[in-house]
Design a protein around this motif. Structure first.
Motif, PDB file in Angstrom:
ATOM      1  N   ILE A  71       0.838  -1.191   0.000  1.00  0.00           N
ATOM      2  CA  ILE A  71       0.000   0.000   0.000  1.00  0.00           C
ATOM      3  C   ILE A  71       0.875   1.243   0.000  1.00  0.00           C
ATOM      4  O   ILE A  71       1.887   1.299   0.679  1.00  0.00           O
ATOM      5  CB  ILE A  71      -0.913   0.013   1.251  1.00  0.00           C
ATOM      6  CG1 ILE A  71      -1.900  -1.140   1.189  1.00  0.00           C
ATOM      7  CG2 ILE A  71      -1.634   1.343   1.384  1.00  0.00           C
ATOM      8  CD1 ILE A  71      -2.711  -1.299   2.449  1.00  0.00           C
ATOM      9  N   ARG A  72       0.451   2.224  -0.746  1.00  0.00           N
ATOM     10  CA  ARG A  72       1.074   3.544  -0.694  1.00  0.00           C
ATOM     11  C   ARG A  72      -0.060   4.534  -0.440  1.00  0.00           C
ATOM     12  O   ARG A  72      -0.907   4.739  -1.302  1.00  0.00           O
ATOM     13  CB  ARG A  72       1.786   3.853  -1.993  1.00  0.00           C
ATOM     14  CG  ARG A  72       2.500   5.175  -1.941  1.00  0.00           C
ATOM     15  CD  ARG A  72       3.351   5.367  -3.155  1.00  0.00           C
ATOM     16  NE  ARG A  72       4.005   6.656  -3.043  1.00  0.00           N
ATOM     17  CZ  ARG A  72       4.935   7.051  -3.857  1.00  0.00           C
ATOM     18  NH1 ARG A  72       5.318   6.272  -4.843  1.00  0.00           N
ATOM     19  NH2 ARG A  72       5.473   8.227  -3.713  1.00  0.00           N
ATOM     20  N   ASP A  73      -0.047   5.120   0.744  1.00  0.00           N
ATOM     21  CA  ASP A  73      -1.157   5.948   1.190  1.00  0.00           C
ATOM     22  C   ASP A  73      -0.610   7.204   1.855  1.00  0.00           C
ATOM     23  O   ASP A  73       0.103   7.118   2.854  1.00  0.00           O
ATOM     24  CB  ASP A  73      -2.004   5.132   2.169  1.00  0.00           C
ATOM     25  CG  ASP A  73      -3.186   5.876   2.732  1.00  0.00           C
ATOM     26  OD1 ASP A  73      -3.334   7.079   2.473  1.00  0.00           O
ATOM     27  OD2 ASP A  73      -3.970   5.240   3.451  1.00  0.00           O
ATOM     28  N   GLU A  74      -0.939   8.371   1.305  1.00  0.00           N
ATOM     29  CA  GLU A  74      -0.427   9.619   1.869  1.00  0.00           C
ATOM     30  C   GLU A  74      -0.947   9.869   3.279  1.00  0.00           C
ATOM     31  O   GLU A  74      -0.253  10.468   4.096  1.00  0.00           O
ATOM     32  CB  GLU A  74      -0.745  10.782   0.946  1.00  0.00           C
ATOM     33  CG  GLU A  74       0.054  10.710  -0.342  1.00  0.00           C
ATOM     34  CD  GLU A  74      -0.140  11.931  -1.220  1.00  0.00           C
ATOM     35  OE1 GLU A  74      -0.475  13.002  -0.689  1.00  0.00           O
ATOM     36  OE2 GLU A  74       0.068  11.789  -2.430  1.00  0.00           O
ATOM     37  N   GLY A  75      -2.150   9.412   3.583  1.00  0.00           N
ATOM     38  CA  GLY A  75      -2.680   9.548   4.941  1.00  0.00           C
ATOM     39  C   GLY A  75      -1.852   8.759   5.935  1.00  0.00           C
ATOM     40  O   GLY A  75      -1.582   9.219   7.052  1.00  0.00           O
ATOM     41  N   LEU A  76      -1.417   7.564   5.525  1.00  0.00           N
ATOM     42  CA  LEU A  76      -0.561   6.750   6.379  1.00  0.00           C
ATOM     43  C   LEU A  76       0.786   7.430   6.580  1.00  0.00           C
ATOM     44  O   LEU A  76       1.323   7.452   7.687  1.00  0.00           O
ATOM     45  CB  LEU A  76      -0.368   5.365   5.756  1.00  0.00           C
ATOM     46  CG  LEU A  76       0.601   4.429   6.461  1.00  0.00           C
ATOM     47  CD1 LEU A  76       0.095   4.072   7.850  1.00  0.00           C
ATOM     48  CD2 LEU A  76       0.811   3.172   5.637  1.00  0.00           C
ATOM     49  N   ALA A  77       1.345   8.015   5.518  1.00  0.00           N
ATOM     50  CA  ALA A  77       2.635   8.706   5.616  1.00  0.00           C
ATOM     51  C   ALA A  77       2.531   9.872   6.599  1.00  0.00           C
ATOM     52  O   ALA A  77       3.416  10.075   7.434  1.00  0.00           O
ATOM     53  CB  ALA A  77       3.090   9.188   4.243  1.00  0.00           C
ATOM     54  N   ARG A  78       1.451  10.624   6.534  1.00  0.00           N
ATOM     55  CA  ARG A  78       1.277  11.759   7.443  1.00  0.00           C
ATOM     56  C   ARG A  78       1.108  11.280   8.876  1.00  0.00           C
ATOM     57  O   ARG A  78       1.660  11.863   9.807  1.00  0.00           O
ATOM     58  CB  ARG A  78       0.067  12.605   7.008  1.00  0.00           C
ATOM     59  CG  ARG A  78      -0.136  13.834   7.855  1.00  0.00           C
ATOM     60  CD  ARG A  78       1.107  14.709   7.826  1.00  0.00           C
ATOM     61  NE  ARG A  78       1.147  15.559   8.992  1.00  0.00           N
ATOM     62  CZ  ARG A  78       1.665  16.754   9.003  1.00  0.00           C
ATOM     63  NH1 ARG A  78       2.223  17.249   7.931  1.00  0.00           N
ATOM     64  NH2 ARG A  78       1.667  17.459  10.104  1.00  0.00           N
ATOM     65  N   ALA A  79       0.340  10.218   9.078  1.00  0.00           N
ATOM     66  CA  ALA A  79       0.150   9.675  10.429  1.00  0.00           C
ATOM     67  C   ALA A  79       1.479   9.192  11.004  1.00  0.00           C
ATOM     68  O   ALA A  79       1.772   9.406  12.185  1.00  0.00           O
ATOM     69  CB  ALA A  79      -0.873   8.543  10.405  1.00  0.00           C
ATOM     70  N   MET A  80       2.298   8.544  10.182  1.00  0.00           N
ATOM     71  CA  MET A  80       3.600   8.075  10.653  1.00  0.00           C
ATOM     72  C   MET A  80       4.508   9.263  10.977  1.00  0.00           C
ATOM     73  O   MET A  80       5.247   9.242  11.969  1.00  0.00           O
ATOM     74  CB  MET A  80       4.252   7.171   9.612  1.00  0.00           C
ATOM     75  CG  MET A  80       5.547   6.548  10.090  1.00  0.00           C
ATOM     76  SD  MET A  80       5.391   5.545  11.596  1.00  0.00           S
ATOM     77  CE  MET A  80       4.659   4.074  10.917  1.00  0.00           C
TER      78      MET A  80
END
Length: 180
Positions: A71-80
Motif C-alpha cells: 500500500i502507498r497511502d499519503e494519509g498513512l505517511a502523514r500519520a507516521m
C-alpha cells in the motif's frame, strides 16, 4: 476490511486462512503470513501486503516467486510523520525521564538542547520516510537520510556509510484503490 473488499469487488471470492479454500487463492492479501503458507498456494499470482511494509512477507524463507506489492497511502505517511515527530519530541524534551520522576513526585527541570543540535536519522526515504523528513525539518530538526536511490530533497543530507546496504529487488510497488 473483508466487507469493504467484497463490496468493491463483488465478483471476487474471499477466504480467510486457515480455511482450506484459501490454498486455491490467486491473490494473497496479508501482513505477516505463517512461513511456508504462501508457497503452498499453487495458483498464487500476487502477494499484496495490507500494510505499507513487506518485511514480514520477505522474511519467509519459502516465499514463492510471484510479485509482491504494498500500500502507498499519503494519509498513512502523514500519520507516521506525526508519530515520529511525537517520538522525537518525547526524547528530545526528556519526557521519558520526567514521567518516571513524576511517579516518584520528583519535579526536576532538565537542561534542554536546542533542536538545531538534535540530528535525526531516517533509514529509507520512500513515501513515508520523505514525509517524516519533511515534517521534522519543518519543525527545525536537522535530518540525515538514507535511500536506495538519489532523492532531490533540500532538507536532507546523505549518510555515506550506508551506501553498501542492499534491499531485496523482489518488491514492486502498486496502488490499490480498494484500500483508500
Amino acid at each position: 476490511m473483508a466487507q469493504a473488499l467484497s463490496e468493491a469487488l463483488p465478483e471476487a471470492r474471499f477466504f480467510h486462512w486457515p480455511e482450506p479454500e484459501a490454498l486455491s487463492a490467486d491473490i494473497a492479501l496479508c501482513w505477516a503470513p505463517e512461513p511456508g503458507v504462501l508457497a503452498r498456494m499453487p495458483n498464487l499470482r500476487l502477494i499484496h501486503s495490507i500494510g505499507a511494509g513487506v518485511d514480514s512477507i520477505l522474511a519467509d524463507p519459502h516465499l514463492p516467486p510471484v510479485p509482491i506489492c504494498r500500500i502507498r497511502d499519503e494519509g498513512l505517511a502523514r500519520a507516521m510523520a506525526d508519530y515520529v515527530l511525537w517520538s522525537v519530541l518525547y526524547f528530545h524534551r526528556q519526557f521519558d525521564r520526567v514521567i518516571v520522576n513524576a511517579g516518584q513526585h520528583i519535579w526536576h527541570r532538565y537542561e534542554q538542547r536546542a533542536r538545531e543540535k538534535m540530528r535525526v536519522g531516517i533509514m529509507g526515504l520512500g513515501s513515508i520516510g520523505s514525509e517524516v523528513a519533511s515534517v521534522l525539518s519543518q519543525h527545525g530538526y536537522p535530518v540525515s537520510g538514507w535511500a536506495r536511490s538519489r532523492k532531490d530533497m533540500l532538507v536532507l543530507t546523505s549518510m555515506p556509510a550506508m551506501r553498501n546496504c542492499r534491499i531485496s529487488s523482489k518488491v514492486q510497488m502498486c496502488w490499490s484503490a480498494c484500500f483508500r
